[in-house]
Design a protein around this motif. Structure first.
Motif, PDB file in Angstrom:
ATOM      1  N   SER A 275      80.000  87.655  44.484  1.00 33.95           N
ATOM      2  CA  SER A 275      79.434  86.437  45.086  1.00 33.95           C
ATOM      3  C   SER A 275      77.923  86.584  45.181  1.00 33.95           C
ATOM      4  CB  SER A 275      80.054  86.185  46.467  1.00 33.95           C
ATOM      5  OG  SER A 275      81.450  85.995  46.358  1.00 33.95           O
TER       6      SER A 275
ATOM      7  N   GLY B 199      76.510  83.751  47.676  1.00 33.88           N
ATOM      8  CA  GLY B 199      76.697  82.410  47.152  1.00 33.88           C
ATOM      9  C   GLY B 199      78.151  81.991  47.269  1.00 33.88           C
TER      10      GLY B 199
ATOM     11  N   ASP C 154      80.437  81.216  45.029  1.00 35.22           N
ATOM     12  CA  ASP C 154      81.385  81.448  43.933  1.00 35.22           C
ATOM     13  C   ASP C 154      81.567  82.935  43.660  1.00 35.22           C
ATOM     14  OD1 ASP C 154      81.562  78.602  43.354  1.00 35.22           O
ATOM     15  OD2 ASP C 154      79.518  78.819  42.576  1.00 35.22           O
TER      16      ASP C 154
ATOM     17  N   SER D  29      74.154  77.312  44.524  1.00 32.87           N
ATOM     18  CA  SER D  29      75.146  77.753  43.541  1.00 32.87           C
ATOM     19  C   SER D  29      74.461  78.379  42.328  1.00 32.87           C
ATOM     20  CB  SER D  29      76.005  76.578  43.069  1.00 32.87           C
ATOM     21  OG  SER D  29      75.256  75.714  42.227  1.00 32.87           O
TER      22      SER D  29
ATOM     23  N   ARG E 194      75.411  77.913  39.281  1.00 32.77           N
ATOM     24  CA  ARG E 194      75.320  76.879  38.251  1.00 32.77           C
ATOM     25  C   ARG E 194      73.965  76.170  38.313  1.00 32.77           C
ATOM     26  NH1 ARG E 194      78.778  74.118  35.083  1.00 32.77           N
ATOM     27  NH2 ARG E 194      80.612  75.045  36.110  1.00 32.77           N
TER      28      ARG E 194
END
Length: 291
Positions: free
Chosen positions: A164, A198, A200, A277, A279
């Protein structure tokens, strides 16, 4: 009252200094070369080195709150322990210490173990501190431009257990929140610890997919070859650091470093918003490369 920031010219410390200055806080920024430091207006550049006890006594005189960031170095533990001892002697009321996630578990990774020893001192000496434990930084991957854009490879051997990762901007934001909270409190506050991650759980394969989307080209995961990783790091860094980072990547591969929902919820509350994120980071970085 004033806040002393160590690591003030690095990618986290510089953001902390700028945000504190914008908030109206009285800020001292520790640097070896004050004449070269381009700090914001109102920030006092203070000459010092964490290994120079006499200089640190002067830097800490009259300081209310300390941001302690010690970079990965062979003498990291000495720098941190000595500085905390001097801060206690100086009567510093609040401390924010930048540690690392899994500090207690990754005992075969030297900089993790050093940071855990510092956490032990904070606990045993009952120092009024917030410990921030960030995960692997998003921005470390900004150094991968050539393999990503030229070879279509994501080369950090993070494995498939999940990590993460965290944006350094979120680390700086969390540090500023806690520094101001402690600095503005009329009395010393209880100790607190935050995991900074984070949202994710990122794997080598998922990171390659995110970069494929961001770059508009096929990117694949290069795999978990730790020998190749160590050799590559040694072209840019000393051998001790290359091995230290290899040991960290091995633990990522074996154990992962996935944040719990409770960790993310606490960080969201601290920041007043969800953490950034990967992304979005990849898209921003790709746009910067194209520009």
């Amino acid at each position: 009252m004033s806040i002393l920031v160590t690591g003030s010219t690095g990618r986290i410390g510089a953001q902390v200094v700028a945000q504190l200055a914008a908030s109206g806080a009285s800020v001292r920024a520790l640097t070896r070369t004050p004449q070269k430091a381009g700090f914001p207006a109102g920030v006092t550049a203070v000459r010092g080195d964490l290994l120079d006890a006499d200089a640190m006594r002067l830097a800490l005189a009259g300081v209310n709150t300390l941001f302690l960031l010690v970079s990965n170095a062979p003498d990291e533990l000495t720098q941190a322990i000595n500085t905390l001892g001097l801060a206690r002697e100086a009567g510093v009321k609040g401390i924010v210490y930048l540690s690392v996630t899994r500090s207690a578990e990754y005992t075969d990774v030297s900089h993790f173990t050093a940071k855990y020893a510092v956490e032990r001192m904070i606990e045993q000496m009952e120092l009024p501190a917030t410990v921030l434990r960030p995960s692997y930084f998003f921005q470390n991957d900004a150094t991968l431009k050539d393999p990503l854009t030229k070879a279509g490879l994501y080369v950090s051997p993070v494995g498939d257990k999940g990590v993460s990762m965290v944006d350094v901007r979120d680390i700086a934001d969390a540090a500023v929140v806690e520094l101001l909270r402690r600095d503005r409190s009329p009395a010393a506050l209880p100790r607190a610890t935050y995991e900074l991650s984070g949202p994710d759980a990122l794997t080598g394969a998922s990171l390659a997919n995110l970069w494929s989307d961001a770059l508009g080209r096929d990117v694949r995961y290069a795999g978990g070859d730790l020998d190749a990783f160590e050799r590559a790091v040694k072209t840019q860094a000393p051998a001790w650091l290359a091995y230290d980072l290899r040991a960290m990547m091995r633990r990522y591969q074996v154990d992962g470093a996935v944040a719990t929902p409770a960790d993310i919820e606490r960080l969201t509350t601290l920041l007043g918003r969800p953490p950034r994120s990967y992304r979005d980071f990849a898209r921003e970085t790709a746009l910067g490369w194209q520009a």
